[in-house]
Design a protein around this motif. Structure first.
Motif, mmCIF file in Angstrom:
data_model
loop_
_atom_site.group_PDB
_atom_site.id
_atom_site.type_symbol
_atom_site.label_atom_id
_atom_site.label_comp_id
_atom_site.label_asym_id
_atom_site.label_seq_id
_atom_site.Cartn_x
_atom_site.Cartn_y
_atom_site.Cartn_z
ATOM 1 N N MET A 1 -32.654 -5.176 -55.968
ATOM 2 C CA MET A 1 -32.400 -3.831 -55.444
ATOM 3 C C MET A 1 -31.109 -3.244 -56.023
ATOM 4 O O MET A 1 -31.053 -2.066 -56.377
ATOM 5 C CB MET A 1 -32.337 -3.863 -53.913
ATOM 6 C CG MET A 1 -33.641 -4.276 -53.225
ATOM 7 S SD MET A 1 -35.101 -3.426 -53.853
ATOM 8 C CE MET A 1 -34.772 -1.763 -53.269
ATOM 9 N N ALA B 1 -46.870 -2.501 -58.917
ATOM 10 C CA ALA B 1 -45.745 -1.578 -59.031
ATOM 11 C C ALA B 1 -45.874 -0.772 -60.310
ATOM 12 O O ALA B 1 -46.521 -1.209 -61.269
ATOM 13 C CB ALA B 1 -44.421 -2.332 -59.030
ATOM 14 N N ARG C 1 -40.614 -5.877 -55.816
ATOM 15 C CA ARG C 1 -39.243 -5.399 -56.031
ATOM 16 C C ARG C 1 -38.535 -6.332 -57.012
ATOM 17 O O ARG C 1 -37.778 -5.878 -57.883
ATOM 18 C CB ARG C 1 -38.464 -5.401 -54.710
ATOM 19 C CG ARG C 1 -39.121 -4.615 -53.588
ATOM 20 C CD ARG C 1 -38.156 -4.541 -52.423
ATOM 21 N NE ARG C 1 -38.776 -3.945 -51.238
ATOM 22 C CZ ARG C 1 -38.062 -3.350 -50.284
ATOM 23 N NH1 ARG C 1 -36.735 -3.297 -50.367
ATOM 24 N NH2 ARG C 1 -38.669 -2.827 -49.239
ATOM 25 N N THR D 1 -44.258 1.020 -55.358
ATOM 26 C CA THR D 1 -45.016 -0.214 -55.139
ATOM 27 C C THR D 1 -46.182 -0.025 -54.176
ATOM 28 O O THR D 1 -46.226 0.941 -53.418
ATOM 29 C CB THR D 1 -44.105 -1.329 -54.564
ATOM 30 O OG1 THR D 1 -43.753 -0.989 -53.215
ATOM 31 C CG2 THR D 1 -42.847 -1.507 -55.392
ATOM 32 N N VAL E 1 -39.192 3.128 -59.159
ATOM 33 C CA VAL E 1 -40.100 2.016 -58.882
ATOM 34 C C VAL E 1 -40.959 2.390 -57.684
ATOM 35 O O VAL E 1 -40.432 2.742 -56.624
ATOM 36 C CB VAL E 1 -39.309 0.732 -58.581
ATOM 37 C CG1 VAL E 1 -40.263 -0.400 -58.191
ATOM 38 C CG2 VAL E 1 -38.452 0.336 -59.775
ATOM 39 N N GLU F 1 -44.265 -8.108 -49.657
ATOM 40 C CA GLU F 1 -44.129 -6.847 -50.401
ATOM 41 C C GLU F 1 -42.964 -6.898 -51.387
ATOM 42 O O GLU F 1 -42.972 -6.237 -52.438
ATOM 43 C CB GLU F 1 -43.963 -5.698 -49.401
ATOM 44 C CG GLU F 1 -43.416 -4.404 -49.957
ATOM 45 C CD GLU F 1 -41.907 -4.286 -49.777
ATOM 46 O OE1 GLU F 1 -41.225 -3.885 -50.737
ATOM 47 O OE2 GLU F 1 -41.417 -4.617 -48.684
#
Lengths: 366, 366, 366, 366
Positions: free
Chosen positions: C335, C25, C134, C14, C12, C130
């Motif tokens: 995560m 992303a 995620r 971003t 991933v 940000e």
């Protein structure tokens, strides 16, 4: 990662299908403080853009790029740079008929087999359209290399089908639709391409990329040599089947006594090495050549099979380039620039203490 | 990393200088349960070993490899595999005289400039001796590919200086010191090499590597295509200046209508693609060619400079190969095997759900 | 890369600043054939979305995510997935006053020093904003883990400032604005947060993430252990200062005889290990805890310095979370899911031959 | 790679089993020109070496390290550095009895399940013996950080089972077998450990690592933050179950107004952040804590299962540490040094143009 990123420190990751909503890229690792604008990127995108001459596909794409992050008040901030190009011209009807069959010599077959599915619209991810993002990201690298290091990356068409060149005049390259550096060959190429288009066929091409103002020391032996990474980057362009550095395949029947580039206090006596010794840049011009195959998407009927493996005939009526090599010049420049940028940062990381070393001899080739 | 590793999942990292204490490698990512022995590695090491014929350097190295970890009771355990070869024949005196000067066309100059220092003994890290570890690690990949997947990676010499081949007979390759697949050319090559040695000169060569039993689906577009990674691996071998996949540069003046490999229910009608479509293996044989330059280490005096940039004459009196291409066949096989192994694991990771797909058409080229 | 990517096979990457045009992303390495829709991503984005309760920042962001590539006819194709969220609410005026000074305990200072510049609008790249990407990317991982492997990743608030929990009832977690699993503590938390808001102060929190349905075998010793990669992923969330696996710091004064999880034919007798042994998942539930500091952006005046190093007083009047930990639950889940997804693919690559092994004992903790 | 490498630019790859022929490592990316000797590495190896006191395992290993490449005439050359330690004391008979059963809370079970096989001799790759190479490689990083950047990485034991410390006196740390920085606690620890050994039990420990002389700017948001990479490196050490940066879990019930480190022209007023803001070093001391569980290898009988899942009793009679935390101090220092070295190079690569910036305020904590 699974293949959509290139570069270890100056990393470019891309996404986007030929007929999807948009193409995009993220540049990670660009140093801060560099002046960069959408216009800097647009210049190279327009050089690659389809529909600019009768010798390229007539698909019309504005290819307008937007910088979405990583640039603040006109300069890079050191954070990741997001780029986006929205697709505007998506005539899916052109492509529906190849939904259930594979175009010969095309990625249709391997994508279907590898992934068990594929976006058949215009080749999806395997379309040359994907390379627009390489050009946009490469423009950032080209800007940094030129402004901060005096390195200039340029390319030209060194052979169009049977037509080679006798002279390289950089001032000619951008004055014709072929990126041909030899003014005396342009009309010959025009006639050839018109005959080719009438015949419904396609042809291959050879390109050359040259980087001038090279420092000594770029390249990380033993596996990530500068020439190895350039070979990776160029062979990774659609339709490329061969890559050479300097003299390339001509070295096969050469003798060491005549092939070697001797060194003198005034510089090297020749550049058969193409600017790389032991995988590290020597300071001489970096010279790379690449061969692009003729596009397999032509209107002449070809034998193929359908999804069930039954024999079918395929005629590709979409809008395609009779010579994909022509529009690949900006792409090849971009890939070389990305590799040089990556190695500039890698060399800076490990050899900061010594990388200001002044060359023992001038880079110039006497 | 700084260049001494290759592969993302099947990762080979190496160390070692020509005249250091030892050469070593770590293979990380090898699947568990594979029968592997030092003998498996030794076979290929002996094929590359110097001093086996009068046509290669007379430096004598036992090149005995030890497996230090990762193999238990004869099988891999899935943990990292440590390999070691101790250097035995280190005649440093041969090399002392090039301590303060650069051999033309050699990495001496770029290493010195990049790192501000260099191990000048026998070229240090830039010596072809480094490739012994590639061969050892490649042998592990070759074993896995053959035993677990039925993929066989083999290579041959396709051109020695001016002498090409007319036929490829695999049964001939290992019966002569040149890895030449054409029995009718061996004596010609012997005479040529003897004249060359007398003249004190060196010559280039062209090699071909073929992988048979290929599955469909290896390669990760858009940047880590199978052909791109093979180009990276092969261009990263000492002295290599060009890489081709399939028809390679012959595609430049080819027409799409004749160049494209058509598909039939019985298989492909040709293999100009060299087994890769859109960066993904098609199931056809993988075919790669590489060009190696003549070694620059010859006894004929050459112009160069010393550390201060003053003009000097260099005569390399060490023990060198008049044609480095000959011994590079096992090295090229090893690099291709490492790339295939890496992509086999990468494909398995992402496409485990579909990678058992049976090909729509047979791989065979009719 | 320079830090904006996570994951080796499920990667991933971003981009995006708090007050830039958009956040984005690219997911590279997602297997093909998975049903995924924007709605799947939106669900988690809405759980993280600001302004949903009086206990979080009042900044209003629609956080509408678009899938731009990699999904065709409702399913993943195996190519890179592009995601985009356009920023809508950008009240830059809120932030102008901190342009020339550094908020104490904030990244303003380190970004300015590291890069020599910074996007000061709302913290730019260092803003918690940000983390939206995620969550979006993590939702793809969560979907795959659940649908294809039966792994479920869920989190809850285990402590809010001084208020701990006595019970974990998953059915309670989504019924209150704190992700609190103990119904008996919710009103206490509400009162505490209202007092806190009046005081203009902020407070820390502790979160717990649990993955159920874990297979045995995820994790790559010796450095990329499952617990090590989870620690990396969780410590990389804004404001996180501590990470524990299983019993965590309680193991310091524990005895081996009582701390060890014994094994019986019916399963493990306890789970102090948190589901990881030797860096590899044991099949027991994966349990991770993380500590988040109180946000430093509060209206109470604090001592700081300006760009010239002169003493100044800073009052942050923007719209901030009095407890950033609350909204971090979906981020922590994301995560962990990304790490599990990455290790699932890594394990599949190397151990495809054996990874179907049935556990010797049931995963259940008796 | 599959987990045996750490670091992106300063990369350490290791191999070796507890009872194999040798342990080894390759350091790739070490800058050239650094004076490094085997003695530099031996110093830290001896600090970690078993059998140095009655409080650690009585297994005797000379742990003599050899540098096989990358160092020439006493200085690094910029090429990969090969390290080797031969195993001398391998009493396999000690371990034969656990060949067919799993030690509770040990990696035996997960290795067997993941790989379908395992080197059962002394835990094979999962043995703490593997960490010897981390210490050797870390010593190279420590040397560079200290000599070239003035960064010093040191650690101490902050808690032994129930016994904490009241004072940190660096001059005391190396004067006792526990790396205890508080002279007043040493005798208490000695008594505790003797009772523990008699009881046949084991206990956990807490360690602290501090890096002084830190520059501002190390760390790559958003995923590869300095604290995230340190968490990865420390959680990746055998037996570690928790990692904290600065105040760590104490931040959970802290208020922003008191927890934040304010800034003044003279420096920071406190260091709850542990030297990291927004994932980037602030110039303050870097402070990390880690929790190590009690070893599960004890002589007290424990419930477990054999390879067939049948209930068995396990008594580990080998030579083990009653508190693995004690010998882990040099290992933790090594891991932090490797991470700092890696980020130093990463920061240098991207921010060479600005990374000489002088801090706006002094790093000192007033």
């Amino acid at each position: 990662m699974s293949g959509n990123s290139i570069g270890k420190l100056f990393t470019v990751t891309t996404f986007g299908e030929s007929h999807g909503l948009a193409l995009g890229a993220i540049i990670d690792g660009c140093p801060p403080g560099i002046e960069i604008s959408e216009q800097d990127l647009q210049l190279d995108l327009d050089r690659r853009k389809p529909g600019t001459s009768r010798y390229t596909t007539q698909r019309r794409e504005a290819d307008v790029v937007k910088i979405l992050s990583g640039v603040f008040e006109g300069k890079t901030t050191g954070t990741s740079i997001g780029l986006l190009i929205e697709n505007t011209d998506q005539r899916s009807k052109d492509y529906g008929k190849i939904k259930d069959r594979f175009r010969p010599m095309h990625a249709d077959y391997t994508y279907q087999q590898k992934y068990g599915t594929r976006d058949y619209r215009g080749g999806g991810r395997s379309s040359a359209r994907e390379t627009a993002m390489r050009v946009a990201a490469g423009a950032v690298a080209k800007k940094y290399l030129q402004v901060c290091c005096g390195i200039e990356v340029r390319g030209y068409l060194s052979q169009l089908g049977p037509i080679g060149i006798s002279d390289v005049d950089w001032s000619v390259v951008e004055t014709n639709p072929f990126f041909c550096p030899d003014a005396s060959k342009v009309s010959e190429m025009e006639e050839y391409m018109q005959k080719l288009r009438k015949s419904g066929d396609s042809v291959g091409a050879k390109l050359t990329v040259v980087a001038t103002g090279m420092p000594v020391g770029l390249g990380e032996p033993v596996f990530d040599r500068l020439d190895a990474d350039i070979a990776h980057a160029l062979m990774g362009i659609n339709a490329v089947k061969g890559v050479e550095i300097g003299a390339g395949f001509d070295c096969v029947d050469a003798l060491g006594s005549t092939h070697r580039d001797e060194m003198t206090p005034e510089g090297f006596t020749s550049n058969n090495a193409g600017g790389v010794l032991g995988g590290i840049s020597s300071g001489q011009d970096l010279i790379a050549h690449l061969a692009l195959k003729p596009t397999s998407s032509i209107v002449l009927p070809g034998k193929s099979v359908d999804m069930e493996g039954k024999a079918v005939e395929v005629i590709t009526t979409g809008r395609h380039d009779p010579c994909v090599g022509i529009r690949a010049v900006p792409i090849a420049e971009a890939m070389v620039a990305i590799v040089l940028m990556d190695h500039l940062l890698r060399n800076r990381a490990q050899n900061a203490d010594v990388h200001s070393t002044t060359p023992v001899i001038p880079a110039a080739t006497s």
